[in-house]
Design an enzyme around this catalytic site. Structure first.
Site, PDB file in Angstrom:
ATOM      1  N   LYS A  41     -17.414 -54.287  35.133  1.00 30.62           N
ATOM      2  CA  LYS A  41     -16.753 -52.783  35.105  1.00 30.62           C
ATOM      3  C   LYS A  41     -17.069 -51.959  34.088  1.00 30.62           C
ATOM      4  O   LYS A  41     -17.587 -52.637  32.980  1.00 30.62           O
ATOM      5  CB  LYS A  41     -15.302 -53.016  35.261  1.00 30.62           C
ATOM      6  CG  LYS A  41     -14.522 -53.942  33.974  1.00 30.62           C
ATOM      7  CD  LYS A  41     -13.008 -53.941  34.341  1.00 30.62           C
ATOM      8  CE  LYS A  41     -12.501 -55.129  33.182  1.00 30.62           C
ATOM      9  NZ  LYS A  41     -11.153 -54.509  33.128  1.00 30.62           N
ATOM     10  N   ARG A 139       1.335 -56.215  34.187  1.00 24.34           N
ATOM     11  CA  ARG A 139       0.537 -55.189  34.491  1.00 24.34           C
ATOM     12  C   ARG A 139       0.597 -54.991  35.876  1.00 24.34           C
ATOM     13  O   ARG A 139       1.839 -54.753  36.477  1.00 24.34           O
ATOM     14  CB  ARG A 139      -0.840 -55.433  33.818  1.00 24.34           C
ATOM     15  CG  ARG A 139      -1.628 -54.234  33.908  1.00 24.34           C
ATOM     16  CD  ARG A 139      -2.887 -54.403  33.025  1.00 24.34           C
ATOM     17  NE  ARG A 139      -4.037 -55.432  33.735  1.00 24.34           N
ATOM     18  CZ  ARG A 139      -5.187 -55.669  33.151  1.00 24.34           C
ATOM     19  NH1 ARG A 139      -5.535 -55.034  31.933  1.00 24.34           N
ATOM     20  NH2 ARG A 139      -5.751 -56.423  33.711  1.00 24.34           N
ATOM     21  N   HIS A 168      -3.690 -62.917  35.479  1.00 25.88           N
ATOM     22  CA  HIS A 168      -4.497 -62.429  34.579  1.00 25.88           C
ATOM     23  C   HIS A 168      -3.703 -63.156  33.322  1.00 25.88           C
ATOM     24  O   HIS A 168      -2.471 -62.687  33.071  1.00 25.88           O
ATOM     25  CB  HIS A 168      -4.613 -61.028  34.327  1.00 25.88           C
ATOM     26  CG  HIS A 168      -5.879 -60.501  33.831  1.00 25.88           C
ATOM     27  ND1 HIS A 168      -7.027 -60.957  33.452  1.00 25.88           N
ATOM     28  CD2 HIS A 168      -5.638 -59.545  32.712  1.00 25.88           C
ATOM     29  CE1 HIS A 168      -7.847 -60.285  32.693  1.00 25.88           C
ATOM     30  NE2 HIS A 168      -6.680 -59.478  32.455  1.00 25.88           N
ATOM     31  N   ARG A 224     -13.491 -65.589  35.844  1.00 26.64           N
ATOM     32  CA  ARG A 224     -14.039 -64.143  35.851  1.00 26.64           C
ATOM     33  C   ARG A 224     -14.157 -63.533  34.459  1.00 26.64           C
ATOM     34  O   ARG A 224     -13.607 -62.673  33.689  1.00 26.64           O
ATOM     35  CB  ARG A 224     -12.747 -63.277  36.319  1.00 26.64           C
ATOM     36  CG  ARG A 224     -12.282 -63.519  37.709  1.00 26.64           C
ATOM     37  CD  ARG A 224     -11.031 -62.253  38.025  1.00 26.64           C
ATOM     38  NE  ARG A 224     -10.055 -62.075  37.038  1.00 26.64           N
ATOM     39  CZ  ARG A 224      -8.784 -62.680  36.708  1.00 26.64           C
ATOM     40  NH1 ARG A 224      -8.555 -63.420  37.894  1.00 26.64           N
ATOM     41  NH2 ARG A 224      -7.906 -62.359  35.992  1.00 26.64           N
ATOM     42  N   TYR A 268     -17.320 -31.630   8.203  1.00 20.18           N
ATOM     43  CA  TYR A 268     -15.962 -30.851   8.554  1.00 20.18           C
ATOM     44  C   TYR A 268     -14.969 -31.340   7.575  1.00 20.18           C
ATOM     45  O   TYR A 268     -14.931 -32.401   7.193  1.00 20.18           O
ATOM     46  CB  TYR A 268     -15.529 -30.984   9.762  1.00 20.18           C
ATOM     47  CG  TYR A 268     -16.413 -30.187  10.875  1.00 20.18           C
ATOM     48  CD1 TYR A 268     -16.474 -29.011  10.872  1.00 20.18           C
ATOM     49  CD2 TYR A 268     -17.019 -30.696  11.892  1.00 20.18           C
ATOM     50  CE1 TYR A 268     -17.280 -28.196  11.897  1.00 20.18           C
ATOM     51  CE2 TYR A 268     -17.630 -30.503  12.736  1.00 20.18           C
ATOM     52  CZ  TYR A 268     -17.819 -28.969  12.748  1.00 20.18           C
ATOM     53  OH  TYR A 268     -18.586 -28.458  13.869  1.00 20.18           O
ATOM     54  N   CYS A 315     -19.098 -35.985  13.260  1.00 15.78           N
ATOM     55  CA  CYS A 315     -19.101 -34.640  14.141  1.00 15.78           C
ATOM     56  C   CYS A 315     -19.287 -35.103  15.709  1.00 15.78           C
ATOM     57  O   CYS A 315     -19.784 -36.210  16.049  1.00 15.78           O
ATOM     58  CB  CYS A 315     -20.134 -33.555  13.709  1.00 15.78           C
ATOM     59  SG  CYS A 315     -19.969 -33.448  11.818  1.00 15.78           S
ATOM     60  N   MET A 316     -19.509 -34.231  16.590  1.00 17.49           N
ATOM     61  CA  MET A 316     -19.372 -34.433  17.905  1.00 17.49           C
ATOM     62  C   MET A 316     -20.774 -34.826  18.033  1.00 17.49           C
ATOM     63  O   MET A 316     -21.077 -36.027  19.295  1.00 17.49           O
ATOM     64  CB  MET A 316     -19.385 -33.230  18.668  1.00 17.49           C
ATOM     65  CG  MET A 316     -19.262 -33.421  20.295  1.00 17.49           C
ATOM     66  SD  MET A 316     -19.006 -31.858  21.102  1.00 17.49           S
ATOM     67  CE  MET A 316     -17.367 -31.292  20.562  1.00 17.49           C
ATOM     68  N   ASP A 317     -21.816 -34.426  17.636  1.00 21.04           N
ATOM     69  CA  ASP A 317     -23.216 -34.784  17.635  1.00 21.04           C
ATOM     70  C   ASP A 317     -24.250 -35.530  16.538  1.00 21.04           C
ATOM     71  O   ASP A 317     -25.192 -35.882  16.547  1.00 21.04           O
ATOM     72  CB  ASP A 317     -24.103 -33.513  18.378  1.00 21.04           C
ATOM     73  CG  ASP A 317     -23.026 -32.901  19.333  1.00 21.04           C
ATOM     74  OD1 ASP A 317     -22.860 -33.463  20.274  1.00 21.04           O
ATOM     75  OD2 ASP A 317     -22.916 -31.487  18.992  1.00 21.04           O
TER      76      ASP A 317
HETATM   77  C1  LIG Z   1      -8.637 -58.708  35.802  1.00 15.56           C
HETATM   78  C2  LIG Z   1      -9.572 -59.048  34.741  1.00 15.56           C
HETATM   79  N1  LIG Z   1     -10.405 -60.129  34.927  1.00 15.56           N
HETATM   80  C3  LIG Z   1     -11.158 -60.537  33.730  1.00 15.56           C
HETATM   81  C4  LIG Z   1     -11.421 -59.443  32.988  1.00 15.56           C
HETATM   82  C5  LIG Z   1     -12.708 -59.878  32.002  1.00 15.56           C
HETATM   83  O1  LIG Z   1     -12.214 -60.030  30.822  1.00 15.56           O
HETATM   84  P1  LIG Z   1     -13.099 -60.658  29.389  1.00 15.56           P
HETATM   85  O2  LIG Z   1     -13.854 -59.581  29.190  1.00 15.56           O
HETATM   86  O3  LIG Z   1     -12.036 -60.908  28.471  1.00 15.56           O
HETATM   87  O4  LIG Z   1     -13.692 -61.822  29.899  1.00 15.56           O
HETATM   88  C6  LIG Z   1     -10.788 -58.453  32.833  1.00 15.56           C
HETATM   89  C7  LIG Z   1     -11.190 -57.589  31.572  1.00 15.56           C
HETATM   90  O5  LIG Z   1     -10.545 -56.724  31.293  1.00 15.56           O
HETATM   91  C8  LIG Z   1      -9.923 -57.950  33.960  1.00 15.56           C
HETATM   92  O6  LIG Z   1      -9.088 -56.745  33.597  1.00 15.56           O
END
Ligand SMILES: Cc1ncc(COP(=O)(O)O)c(C=O)c1O
Length: 390
Positions: A41, A139, A168, A224, A268, A315-317
């Protein structure tokens, strides 16, 4: 040699050989029988989702996890055929795309389950999903303690196919293991109840990177991992338990060099005033690239193998370094913001400390205008880099 971008020389170099290495370390930990779903992700934690996912697919990843439907569609566009789990679920008005791109949502509330079930029945379609259980993350997820309420509703689903069950961890990188173990116990009890009810799905998963490293009893049928695939331990204390290779370096070049007298204010707000005659290097990178503004007067970058402090506000850039103490600096010299140069290195964890955040945010904040350049270098070079950074 890494092919350099044309024009503005600010870019991230991503070593695919390091990704493959890190994936193999996860495979060694979990063994052949446990599936690995690689978390890609947020643009694969800033590393470039398409190339990363294709590399990990070739390395043997059994599937991929993303946060949003759009990220899943992007992976399909990049040629990924393996299962893609949408970890933060889909919305009822995204059902058409979910089916079209063969995406698997994680679902976590009864209202969405019911709405999708009836819409699927109306379309005479079916859709596999994974159910999320909240065992203490606080969550998303059905509360494990309310299982008597939701279990009968699960049993009535027909169009929605119950393919997986997940939860999780909230604190698995901590050395205080009690809470992590209590989450695991709660999840195991839910799995057992589903088994007794004849509803247990084939894929059960809970382990993120920290649990892959330290908690084999949480592997179930699938893990995961995210962060460790990119070569970063979830906590510095875990660094010795697995040999990882950071895959990403963030680089730029000196845009302008200026010798200025004592008493010159930089950037700045005049937060830095030179205390001596100084050599100031301006870099073409700023907070719009994800180089955090908290690095103002705190961060460090590498020039000619030496550490140079960020002076004045980011700065921004543009960002300024004090390179007075570094010999021979020239306009156009390579500057390493993250990664290794000579014997010196800056890790995502170190940058995170300066920016009062975590490595995850450092990586995912590198913005879209910074090109990602993918290459594969020999494993030994990679290992040397990892050791220098640890
Ligand atoms: C639902 C879920 N599974 C797995 C992961 C992977 O976590 P990590 O990067 O700590 O292995 C995340 C990461 O945020 C997550 O939100």
């Amino acid at each position: 040699m890494i092919p350099l971008p044309k024009g503005r020389p600010t870019f991230c170099a991503v070593n695919l050989a390091c990704l493959r290495w890190n994936f193999r370390q996860v495979r060694k930990k979990v063994g052949r029988k446990v599936k690995i779903i690689s978390i890609v992700k947020a643009n694969a934690y800033g590393h470039g989702a398409g190339r990363v996912a294709r590399t990990l697919a070739d390395a043997g990843s059994d599937g991929f996890g993303v946060a949003t439907l759009e990220e899943g569609v992007e992976l399909r566009g990049a040629g990924i055929r393996a299962p893609i789990l949408i970890l933060a679920g889909v919305y009822p008005d995204q059902l058409k795309e979910t089916l079209r791109y063969r995406l698997t949502p994680v679902l976590y509330d009864l209202g969405t389950l019911e709405r999708l079930e009836s819409e699927l029945r109306r379309r005479r379609a079916s859709l596999g999903f994974h159910l999320k259980i909240d065992t203490g993350m606080g969550r998303i997820g059905l509360l494990a303690s309310e299982i008597d309420g939701w279990l009968p509703k699960l049993a009535r689903l027909k169009a929605l196919k119950f393919d997986g069950l997940s939860s999780h961890f909230s604190h698995a990188e901590s050395e205080e293991e009690e809470y992590t173990h209590s989450q695991l116990t709660t999840f195991t009890a839910v799995v057992e109840r589903l088994r007794q009810a004849g509803l247990c799905p084939p894929l059960i998963h809970m382990a993120l990177s920290a649990a892959v490293i330290s908690l084999p009893s949480s592997y179930f049928k699938m893990v995961r991992p995210g962060l460790i695939l990119y070569g970063i331990p979830p906590s510095p204390v875990m660094a010795d338990s697995i040999t990882l290779k950071p895959a990403l370096s963030w680089k730029t070049r000196v845009l302008q060099l200026k010798r200025v007298p004592k008493g010159t204010s930089i950037s700045y707000g005049r937060t830095f005033v030179t205390q001596r005659e100084s050599l100031i290097a301006t870099l073409p990178v700023g907070y719009a690239d994800g180089y955090h503004r908290l690095l103002s007067n705190r961060g460090v970058a590498l020039v000619r193998g030496r550490r140079a402090p960020v002076v004045g506000r980011v700065c921004m850039d543009l960002t300024m370094l004090d390179v007075t103490d570094i010999r021979g600096v020239k306009q156009g010299d390579e500057v390493v913001l993250l990664g290794k140069q000579g014997r010196e290195g800056i890790s995502a964890d170190e940058m995170a400390l300066w920016a009062e955040t975590i490595s995850y945010e450092v990586l995912t904040s590198i913005s879209a205008r910074v090109p990602r350049i993918h290459y594969s270098s020999k494993a030994s070079t990679c290992l040397r880099r990892a050791q220098a950074l640890s």
